[in-house]
Design a protein around this motif. Structure first.
Motif, short mmCIF file in Angstrom:
data_model
loop_
_atom_site.label_atom_id
_atom_site.label_comp_id
_atom_site.label_asym_id
_atom_site.label_seq_id
_atom_site.Cartn_x
_atom_site.Cartn_y
_atom_site.Cartn_z
N ARG A 94 0.85 -1.18 0.00
CA ARG A 94 0.00 0.00 0.00
C ARG A 94 0.89 1.23 0.00
O ARG A 94 1.97 1.22 0.56
CB ARG A 94 -0.91 0.00 1.22
N PRO A 95 0.42 2.32 -0.63
CA PRO A 95 1.26 3.51 -0.71
C PRO A 95 1.43 4.20 0.65
O PRO A 95 0.54 4.15 1.49
CB PRO A 95 0.52 4.41 -1.69
N GLY A 112 -4.00 2.65 -4.81
CA GLY A 112 -2.55 2.57 -4.72
C GLY A 112 -2.02 1.18 -4.43
O GLY A 112 -0.81 0.96 -4.39
N VAL A 113 -2.92 0.21 -4.23
CA VAL A 113 -2.48 -1.14 -3.89
C VAL A 113 -1.86 -1.80 -5.12
O VAL A 113 -2.41 -1.76 -6.21
CB VAL A 113 -3.65 -2.00 -3.37
N ALA A 166 10.29 -5.93 -0.08
CA ALA A 166 9.11 -6.61 -0.60
C ALA A 166 8.07 -6.85 0.49
O ALA A 166 6.87 -6.76 0.24
CB ALA A 166 9.51 -7.94 -1.24
N PHE A 167 8.53 -7.08 1.72
CA PHE A 167 7.62 -7.39 2.82
C PHE A 167 7.35 -6.20 3.73
O PHE A 167 6.88 -6.36 4.84
CB PHE A 167 8.19 -8.55 3.64
N LYS A 168 7.61 -4.99 3.25
CA LYS A 168 7.46 -3.82 4.11
C LYS A 168 6.03 -3.61 4.60
O LYS A 168 5.82 -3.13 5.70
CB LYS A 168 7.98 -2.56 3.41
N SER A 169 5.02 -4.01 3.82
CA SER A 169 3.64 -3.83 4.30
C SER A 169 3.32 -4.77 5.45
O SER A 169 2.49 -4.46 6.27
CB SER A 169 2.61 -4.07 3.22
N VAL A 170 3.99 -5.93 5.49
CA VAL A 170 3.81 -6.83 6.63
C VAL A 170 4.41 -6.18 7.86
O VAL A 170 3.80 -6.17 8.93
CB VAL A 170 4.46 -8.21 6.35
N THR A 174 0.09 -3.30 7.52
CA THR A 174 -0.98 -2.85 6.62
C THR A 174 -1.58 -4.02 5.83
O THR A 174 -2.55 -3.84 5.13
CB THR A 174 -0.48 -1.77 5.63
N VAL A 175 -0.98 -5.20 5.95
CA VAL A 175 -1.54 -6.42 5.37
C VAL A 175 -1.44 -7.52 6.41
O VAL A 175 -0.65 -7.45 7.34
CB VAL A 175 -0.82 -6.86 4.07
#
Length: 194
Positions: A94-95, A112-113, A166-170, A174-175
């Motif tokens: 997500r942005p 933005g996803v 790559a895993f920054k949203s985890v 946010t995911v």
């Protein structure tokens, strides 16, 4: 460490340990001769609920994987194909506010996803060019249906930094863990024939 061990580790384990597990998987594969790539998936405008949009993105990623896996091995379900599998670890992104601004339409598109993945290509494959060259040259083959663009970059520095990216949203929460897509799927995840 294989993907099954990582998934078992996720239940009841801290986020830091999960991130370390994926990083360890990537590093171990690289040390055994795999090439690593960072993939970015951008999608066409999708309509529907968040769950419906996420499912369409998931399906588009799986379709791209199915196309790519047969470029790596002619028969991916053969004994040799299963021993040297193409692996994609895919996570929605997500942005967030950044210094380098993206185009306004890219931020608004699907809220933005988009998705990022770490692709691990086995040392023995039938592709004549590296994966990043193949994907960039064959956009028409992959950018179909809901998938607008698939971008690939060879990971030539630390696998840990690429995995963290790559895993920054985890890491940002946010995911959910359930949003992580690990390809190839296990036999239990495959749809049954009726």
């Amino acid at each position: 460490m294989n993907t099954r061990e990582i998934l078992e580790m996720i239940n009841g384990t801290s986020l830091l340990k999960v991130m370390e597990g994926f990083g360890k998987l990537v590093q171990e594969r690289i040390e055994s001769g795999y090439e690593a790539y960072l993939l970015s998936f951008m999608f066409r405008p999708l309509r529907g609920s968040q769950a419906h949009i996420h499912q369409k993105m998931h399906d588009a990623v799986c379709r791209a994987y199915a196309t790519c896996v047969t470029r790596v091995h002619r028969y991916p379900n053969s004994k040799n194909g299963k021993a040297q599998q193409l692996i994609w670890l895919v996570v929605p992104d997500r942005p967030v506010p950044k210094h380098a601004r993206k185009q306004a339409w890219e931020v608004k598109l699907n809220g933005g996803v988009h998705m990022h993945a770490i692709a691990l290509v086995p040392p023995y494959h039938r592709m004549k060019v590296p994966l990043d060259v193949h994907l960039n040259e064959q956009q028409a083959l992959y950018a179909q249906g809901d998938l607008m663009r698939l971008h690939s970059v060879y990971i030539d520095r630390t696998a840990e930094k690429a995995t963290d990216y790559a895993f920054k949203s985890v890491a940002r929460h946010t995911v959910d863990y359930d949003d992580i897509i690990i390809l190839p799927r296990t036999q239990n995840e495959m749809p049954g024939k009726e």
